[in-house]
Design a protein around this motif. Structure first.
Motif, PDB file in Angstrom:
ATOM      1  N   TYR A  98       0.813  -1.222   0.000  1.00  0.00           N
ATOM      2  CA  TYR A  98       0.000   0.000   0.000  1.00  0.00           C
ATOM      3  C   TYR A  98       0.841   1.264   0.000  1.00  0.00           C
ATOM      4  N   ILE A 101       0.431   2.839  -3.838  1.00  0.00           N
ATOM      5  CA  ILE A 101      -0.867   3.004  -4.491  1.00  0.00           C
ATOM      6  C   ILE A 101      -0.830   4.095  -5.557  1.00  0.00           C
ATOM      7  N   ALA A 108      -3.295  -1.621  -2.849  1.00  0.00           N
ATOM      8  CA  ALA A 108      -3.691  -1.555  -1.444  1.00  0.00           C
ATOM      9  C   ALA A 108      -4.252  -2.884  -0.960  1.00  0.00           C
ATOM     10  N   VAL A 113      -7.031  -2.669   3.395  1.00  0.00           N
ATOM     11  CA  VAL A 113      -7.833  -1.486   3.105  1.00  0.00           C
ATOM     12  C   VAL A 113      -8.726  -1.193   4.310  1.00  0.00           C
ATOM     13  N   GLY A 179      -1.321   4.454   2.506  1.00  0.00           N
ATOM     14  CA  GLY A 179      -2.365   3.644   1.901  1.00  0.00           C
ATOM     15  C   GLY A 179      -3.688   4.360   1.734  1.00  0.00           C
ATOM     16  N   LEU A 180      -4.733   3.565   1.509  1.00  0.00           N
ATOM     17  CA  LEU A 180      -6.065   4.146   1.354  1.00  0.00           C
ATOM     18  C   LEU A 180      -6.576   4.699   2.681  1.00  0.00           C
TER      19      LEU A 180
END
Length: 357
Positions: A98, A101, A108, A113, A179-180
């Motif tokens: 991640y 991304i 991810a 996530v 990451g997300l």
């Protein structure tokens, strides 16, 4: 068959079986690879994923295949492992997908996530739910073969200099989170930064950031975050079970004998198990130690959790509309989760809610 013939054949078979490692070692020339990682060596459990793979590969090849792991920054920066493996600068890497991304948001899913799968669900999806197969198509575009090789389990929700009780408290907050999860925090009003592990403490100490997430009690105590941030939040809703991955450069992978490829795969699977075992045994002791040192434990409010989940799934819908690959992986992942969650709620959650008190 005469008893004498039987014993003779059995003896020959035993010698052959005992000689198998030696024959394997003799049939392949000595190989020495470098492995770049994203981790400081001080974080022995997460860096230990790379060490486990290296040690097991060496042991299973009788020392003929040696992989030397390097801490983040020794060969390349902690966030540069993907490119180093993709370009063949190093043959292997150990990192969290991640971090990358920006190359493809679908990466991810190779790690974790927000509001996603727990450790067992993540492994089930990767190995048996088609996740690894789909992700490998993305990695193949970058000359990488990937293997799950570690997991921290559900992480903590980060260290904060001040309490955050409402979404309004997140406005303008400077937080290290990749990451997300970082994308969601940004949508909630935070100013997000992505820093490698070695740079987090200095940034938090100097006030460059107001908050950070890292892993969990064992690593976080080692990092010393409790010295500069008082409030320790849970749960880590953005990382319910982050997988760490071994990357192998495709050309280097293709150059390996088939039996060595199988050994790398087996060693990675062992690292995936061992890391979780290590964290589950070390985190309870470390959490108690942190509380004894004055750390104040806080649970995220329902307001923050509900707002974060809403933004997470809105983000997934937006990315699906923009990216066909993301949509394909997300839809399969979502279907798997929809089937898996009721079972875990029935068996695991009911037991935990009664017993873990």
């Amino acid at each position: 068959m005469k008893r004498r013939d039987f014993l003779k054949k059995a003896a020959v078979g035993a010698v052959a079986a005992g000689a198998a490692p030696a024959v394997l070692a003799q049939s392949n020339k000595k190989i020495r690879w470098r492995m770049a990682t994203s981790w400081p060596k001080a974080f022995d459990t997460i860096y230990g994923g790379a060490v486990t793979v290296s040690e097991r590969v060496k042991a299973m090849t009788g020392g003929q295949f040696e992989i030397i792991p390097y801490a983040g920054g020794e060969l390349v920066g902690g966030l540069e492992v993907f490119d180093a493996v993709s370009q063949g600068t190093v043959q292997m890497g150990h990192t969290a997908s991640y971090y990358y991304i920006g190359k493809n948001p679908s990466l991810a899913f190779d790690t974790a996530v927000p509001f996603g799968l727990n450790y067992r669900q993540q492994n089930a999806w990767l190995y048996n739910g088609g996740g690894l197969e789909k992700l490998r198509k993305i990695f193949a575009e970058h000359n990488i073969v990937n293997f799950p090789a570690g997991n921290t389990g559900v992480q903590m929700g980060g260290w904060f200099r001040k309490e955050v009780n409402t979404v309004a408290d997140l406005q303008g907050l400077k937080m290290r989170i990749p990451g997300l999860g970082g994308k969601v925090m940004s949508r909630l009003g935070a100013t997000v930064q992505v820093l490698p592990g070695a740079e987090i403490y200095p940034a938090l100490e100097r006030g460059v950031i107001d908050a950070t997430e890292w892993v969990g009690p064992y690593d976080d105590e080692k990092a010393g975050f409790y010295k500069v941030a008082k409030y320790y939040y849970h749960p880590g809703w953005w990382e319910p079970a982050p997988t760490l991955s071994i990357y192998v450069n495709q050309k280097a992978w293709d150059s390996l004998p088939k039996e060595y490829q199988e050994i790398v795969a087996s060693a990675s699977a062992e690292a995936n198990l061992n890391m979780m075992v290590d964290y589950d045994s070390k985190n309870p002791v470390a959490l108690k130690s942190l509380l004894d040192k004055g750390t104040e434990l806080r649970e995220y409010s329902q307001e923050i959790l509900e707002a974060a989940r809403k933004e997470a799934y809105a983000l997934y819908d937006e990315l699906s509309a923009e990216d066909a690959t993301f949509k394909d992986i997300y839809e399969g992942w979502r279907a798997f989760k929809a089937e898996s969650d009721p079972w875990f709620s029935t068996a695991e959650t009911s037991y935990a809610s009664f017993n873990f008190k």
